[in-house]
Design a protein around this motif. Structure first.
Motif, PDB file in Angstrom:
ATOM      1  N   ILE A  45     -50.400  34.486  28.442  1.00 16.63           N
ATOM      2  CA  ILE A  45     -50.864  35.550  29.330  1.00 16.63           C
ATOM      3  C   ILE A  45     -52.124  35.075  30.024  1.00 16.63           C
ATOM      4  CG2 ILE A  45     -51.719  37.917  29.424  1.00 16.63           C
ATOM      5  CD1 ILE A  45     -50.054  38.510  26.936  1.00 16.63           C
ATOM      6  N   ASP A  46     -52.089  35.085  31.367  1.00 20.94           N
ATOM      7  CA  ASP A  46     -53.265  34.745  32.137  1.00 20.94           C
ATOM      8  C   ASP A  46     -53.427  35.737  33.281  1.00 20.94           C
ATOM      9  OD1 ASP A  46     -51.175  33.957  33.707  1.00 20.94           O
ATOM     10  OD2 ASP A  46     -51.777  31.865  33.872  1.00 20.94           O
ATOM     11  N   VAL A  47     -54.576  35.694  33.936  1.00 21.89           N
ATOM     12  CA  VAL A  47     -54.903  36.656  34.975  1.00 21.89           C
ATOM     13  C   VAL A  47     -53.934  36.563  36.147  1.00 21.89           C
ATOM     14  CG1 VAL A  47     -56.702  37.371  36.599  1.00 21.89           C
ATOM     15  CG2 VAL A  47     -57.319  36.659  34.302  1.00 21.89           C
ATOM     16  N   GLU A  48     -53.555  35.345  36.524  1.00 18.49           N
ATOM     17  CA  GLU A  48     -52.662  35.170  37.671  1.00 18.49           C
ATOM     18  C   GLU A  48     -51.299  35.818  37.413  1.00 18.49           C
ATOM     19  OE1 GLU A  48     -54.154  32.444  36.233  1.00 18.49           O
ATOM     20  OE2 GLU A  48     -55.694  32.000  37.718  1.00 18.49           O
ATOM     21  N   ASN A  57     -36.226  40.853  47.667  1.00 19.99           N
ATOM     22  CA  ASN A  57     -36.104  39.412  47.895  1.00 19.99           C
ATOM     23  C   ASN A  57     -37.413  38.814  48.407  1.00 19.99           C
ATOM     24  OD1 ASN A  57     -33.432  39.421  47.100  1.00 19.99           O
ATOM     25  ND2 ASN A  57     -32.692  39.840  49.165  1.00 19.99           N
ATOM     26  N   VAL A  58     -38.101  39.531  49.285  1.00 22.51           N
ATOM     27  CA  VAL A  58     -39.394  39.058  49.794  1.00 22.51           C
ATOM     28  C   VAL A  58     -40.406  39.020  48.655  1.00 22.51           C
ATOM     29  CG1 VAL A  58     -41.305  39.589  51.367  1.00 22.51           C
ATOM     30  CG2 VAL A  58     -38.938  39.841  52.148  1.00 22.51           C
ATOM     31  N   ILE A  59     -40.409  40.054  47.817  1.00 16.40           N
ATOM     32  CA  ILE A  59     -41.328  40.098  46.678  1.00 16.40           C
ATOM     33  C   ILE A  59     -41.084  38.905  45.753  1.00 16.40           C
ATOM     34  CG2 ILE A  59     -41.984  41.389  44.605  1.00 16.40           C
ATOM     35  CD1 ILE A  59     -41.316  43.953  46.205  1.00 16.40           C
ATOM     36  N   LEU A  60     -39.810  38.623  45.449  1.00 18.44           N
ATOM     37  CA  LEU A  60     -39.490  37.488  44.577  1.00 18.44           C
ATOM     38  C   LEU A  60     -39.933  36.172  45.196  1.00 18.44           C
ATOM     39  CD1 LEU A  60     -35.945  38.501  43.310  1.00 18.44           C
ATOM     40  CD2 LEU A  60     -38.030  38.348  41.956  1.00 18.44           C
ATOM     41  N   LEU A  61     -39.657  35.993  46.483  1.00 19.10           N
ATOM     42  CA  LEU A  61     -40.020  34.750  47.159  1.00 19.10           C
ATOM     43  C   LEU A  61     -41.528  34.539  47.174  1.00 19.10           C
ATOM     44  CD1 LEU A  61     -39.050  32.300  48.778  1.00 19.10           C
ATOM     45  CD2 LEU A  61     -39.247  33.697  50.829  1.00 19.10           C
ATOM     46  N   VAL A  62     -42.272  35.568  47.542  1.00 17.81           N
ATOM     47  CA  VAL A  62     -43.728  35.456  47.585  1.00 17.81           C
ATOM     48  C   VAL A  62     -44.288  35.249  46.177  1.00 17.81           C
ATOM     49  CG1 VAL A  62     -45.860  36.695  48.136  1.00 17.81           C
ATOM     50  CG2 VAL A  62     -43.941  36.741  49.740  1.00 17.81           C
ATOM     51  N   SER A  63     -43.724  35.938  45.178  1.00 21.36           N
ATOM     52  CA  SER A  63     -44.183  35.771  43.794  1.00 21.36           C
ATOM     53  C   SER A  63     -43.986  34.347  43.316  1.00 21.36           C
ATOM     54  CB  SER A  63     -43.453  36.736  42.863  1.00 21.36           C
ATOM     55  OG  SER A  63     -43.730  38.057  43.188  1.00 21.36           O
ATOM     56  N   VAL A  64     -42.847  33.768  43.647  1.00 23.56           N
ATOM     57  CA  VAL A  64     -42.595  32.369  43.261  1.00 23.56           C
ATOM     58  C   VAL A  64     -43.584  31.447  43.936  1.00 23.56           C
ATOM     59  CG1 VAL A  64     -40.938  30.475  43.509  1.00 23.56           C
ATOM     60  CG2 VAL A  64     -40.154  32.690  42.702  1.00 23.56           C
ATOM     61  N   LEU A  65     -43.801  31.642  45.217  1.00 21.46           N
ATOM     62  CA  LEU A  65     -44.740  30.778  45.944  1.00 21.46           C
ATOM     63  C   LEU A  65     -46.164  30.910  45.402  1.00 21.46           C
ATOM     64  CD1 LEU A  65     -43.440  31.262  49.596  1.00 21.46           C
ATOM     65  CD2 LEU A  65     -43.103  29.283  48.095  1.00 21.46           C
ATOM     66  N   VAL A  66     -46.599  32.138  45.134  1.00 22.42           N
ATOM     67  CA  VAL A  66     -47.937  32.338  44.564  1.00 22.42           C
ATOM     68  C   VAL A  66     -48.016  31.714  43.173  1.00 22.42           C
ATOM     69  CG1 VAL A  66     -49.551  34.100  43.709  1.00 22.42           C
ATOM     70  CG2 VAL A  66     -48.433  34.394  45.924  1.00 22.42           C
ATOM     71  N   GLY A  67     -46.962  31.868  42.382  1.00 26.01           N
ATOM     72  CA  GLY A  67     -46.940  31.247  41.049  1.00 26.01           C
ATOM     73  C   GLY A  67     -47.032  29.729  41.107  1.00 26.01           C
ATOM     74  N   ILE A  68     -46.362  29.132  42.094  1.00 27.33           N
ATOM     75  CA  ILE A  68     -46.406  27.672  42.240  1.00 27.33           C
ATOM     76  C   ILE A  68     -47.813  27.235  42.646  1.00 27.33           C
ATOM     77  CG2 ILE A  68     -45.577  25.751  43.661  1.00 27.33           C
ATOM     78  CD1 ILE A  68     -42.824  27.164  43.659  1.00 27.33           C
ATOM     79  N   VAL A  69     -48.416  27.966  43.555  1.00 28.56           N
ATOM     80  CA  VAL A  69     -49.763  27.616  44.033  1.00 28.56           C
ATOM     81  C   VAL A  69     -50.782  27.675  42.905  1.00 28.56           C
ATOM     82  CG1 VAL A  69     -51.659  28.350  45.534  1.00 28.56           C
ATOM     83  CG2 VAL A  69     -49.323  28.250  46.431  1.00 28.56           C
ATOM     84  N   PHE A  70     -50.680  28.738  42.067  1.00 27.83           N
ATOM     85  CA  PHE A  70     -51.632  28.877  40.966  1.00 27.83           C
ATOM     86  C   PHE A  70     -51.170  28.113  39.762  1.00 27.83           C
ATOM     87  CE2 PHE A  70     -52.780  32.792  43.359  1.00 27.83           C
ATOM     88  CZ  PHE A  70     -54.099  32.452  43.605  1.00 27.83           C
ATOM     89  N   ILE A  98     -50.531  38.246  35.301  1.00 28.11           N
ATOM     90  CA  ILE A  98     -50.669  39.704  35.270  1.00 28.11           C
ATOM     91  C   ILE A  98     -50.820  40.259  36.682  1.00 28.11           C
ATOM     92  CG2 ILE A  98     -52.169  41.600  34.520  1.00 28.11           C
ATOM     93  CD1 ILE A  98     -52.675  39.966  31.952  1.00 28.11           C
ATOM     94  N   ALA A  99     -51.592  39.569  37.522  1.00 27.48           N
ATOM     95  CA  ALA A  99     -51.769  40.025  38.908  1.00 27.48           C
ATOM     96  C   ALA A  99     -50.453  39.983  39.671  1.00 27.48           C
ATOM     97  CB  ALA A  99     -52.825  39.169  39.606  1.00 27.48           C
ATOM     98  N   ILE A 100     -49.713  38.889  39.542  1.00 30.55           N
ATOM     99  CA  ILE A 100     -48.426  38.764  40.234  1.00 30.55           C
ATOM    100  C   ILE A 100     -47.474  39.852  39.766  1.00 30.55           C
ATOM    101  CG2 ILE A 100     -46.359  37.323  40.473  1.00 30.55           C
ATOM    102  CD1 ILE A 100     -48.231  34.874  40.341  1.00 30.55           C
ATOM    103  N   ALA A 101     -47.392  40.057  38.463  1.00 30.90           N
ATOM    104  CA  ALA A 101     -46.479  41.073  37.915  1.00 30.90           C
ATOM    105  C   ALA A 101     -46.880  42.481  38.355  1.00 30.90           C
ATOM    106  CB  ALA A 101     -46.441  40.981  36.399  1.00 30.90           C
ATOM    107  N   SER A 102     -48.172  42.775  38.327  1.00 29.41           N
ATOM    108  CA  SER A 102     -48.641  44.112  38.699  1.00 29.41           C
ATOM    109  C   SER A 102     -48.390  44.409  40.175  1.00 29.41           C
ATOM    110  CB  SER A 102     -50.139  44.252  38.400  1.00 29.41           C
ATOM    111  OG  SER A 102     -50.381  44.060  37.039  1.00 29.41           O
ATOM    112  N   ILE A 103     -48.771  43.479  41.028  1.00 27.87           N
ATOM    113  CA  ILE A 103     -48.577  43.684  42.461  1.00 27.87           C
ATOM    114  C   ILE A 103     -47.086  43.765  42.792  1.00 27.87           C
ATOM    115  CG2 ILE A 103     -48.897  42.625  44.739  1.00 27.87           C
ATOM    116  CD1 ILE A 103     -51.573  41.502  43.610  1.00 27.87           C
ATOM    117  N   SER A 104     -46.280  42.913  42.171  1.00 24.24           N
ATOM    118  CA  SER A 104     -44.834  42.947  42.405  1.00 24.24           C
ATOM    119  C   SER A 104     -44.240  44.275  41.962  1.00 24.24           C
ATOM    120  CB  SER A 104     -44.146  41.802  41.656  1.00 24.24           C
ATOM    121  OG  SER A 104     -44.603  40.566  42.114  1.00 24.24           O
ATOM    122  N   SER A 105     -44.685  44.780  40.825  1.00 23.09           N
ATOM    123  CA  SER A 105     -44.173  46.063  40.328  1.00 23.09           C
ATOM    124  C   SER A 105     -44.538  47.204  41.268  1.00 23.09           C
ATOM    125  CB  SER A 105     -44.738  46.355  38.934  1.00 23.09           C
ATOM    126  OG  SER A 105     -44.327  45.374  38.025  1.00 23.09           O
TER     127      SER A 105
END
Length: 167
Positions: free
Chosen positions: A131-134, A154-167, A136-143
């Motif tokens: 569990i890390d801040v990134e 689909n946009v939420i999933l795509l952006v979440s994956v990209l943000v996850g890769i960046v962090f 939790i933030a991705i999951a919360s904003i996506s929810s």
């Protein structure tokens, strides 16, 4: 190999999935644990599923053919066909009992159970990956975005994956 256990394992995986590649995690876990299949069979069946025309879920038939021959493929076909038939039967019965308050109460209870299972699975994924801040933030904003229904899933999933890769 017990054919009854083989069939019930298939049926369980198909019933509790969303179709297509949904049964993959459950089948992978069960087939590996029982020693029925190895990584090679999964890789080959998924490749066959990708190159053949038709529904994505037919990779299960390929897997079962590779694992148990023609009998396995036939059991897989039956396991894939039973859920839609069950839905037709339930729908037919539901039209007769939909007006009763107990029916709606039962359906509300099923929704709560499914939502609870989803929360448990997400929690286990968080714990297993750390569990890390990134995360939790991705999951919360996506929810929040999913609940608001203002942004496509689909946009939420795509952006979440990209943000996850960046962090």
């Amino acid at each position: 190999m017990s054919w009854v256990i083989f069939f019930w394992t298939l049926l369980k995986s198909v019933l509790f999935s969303s179709g297509g590649y949904g049964p993959l995690p459950s089948l992978h876990s069960d087939f590996i644990n029982y020693g029925w299949a190895g990584q090679k069979q999964f890789t080959e069946s998924l490749a066959i599923g990708q190159i053949t025309p038709g529904p994505n879920g037919l990779w299960v038939v390929s897997l079962c053919y590779l694992v148990a021959g023609l009998r396995g493929a036939l059991l897989a076909c039956i396991a894939l066909l039973l859920p839609p038939l069950l839905i037709l039967i339930v729908q037919r019965c539901y039209t007769r009992i939909a007006k009763y308050p107990a029916t709606q109460g039962l359906l509300d209870g099923v929704v709560i159970v499914i939502a609870s299972f989803s929360v448990i699975v997400v929690f286990k994924i968080f714990v297993s990956n750390g569990i890390d801040v990134e995360t939790i933030a991705i999951a919360s904003i996506s929810s929040i975005l999913t609940i608001s229904r203002r942004v496509s899933t689909n946009v939420i999933l795509l952006v979440s994956v990209l943000v996850g890769i960046v962090f």
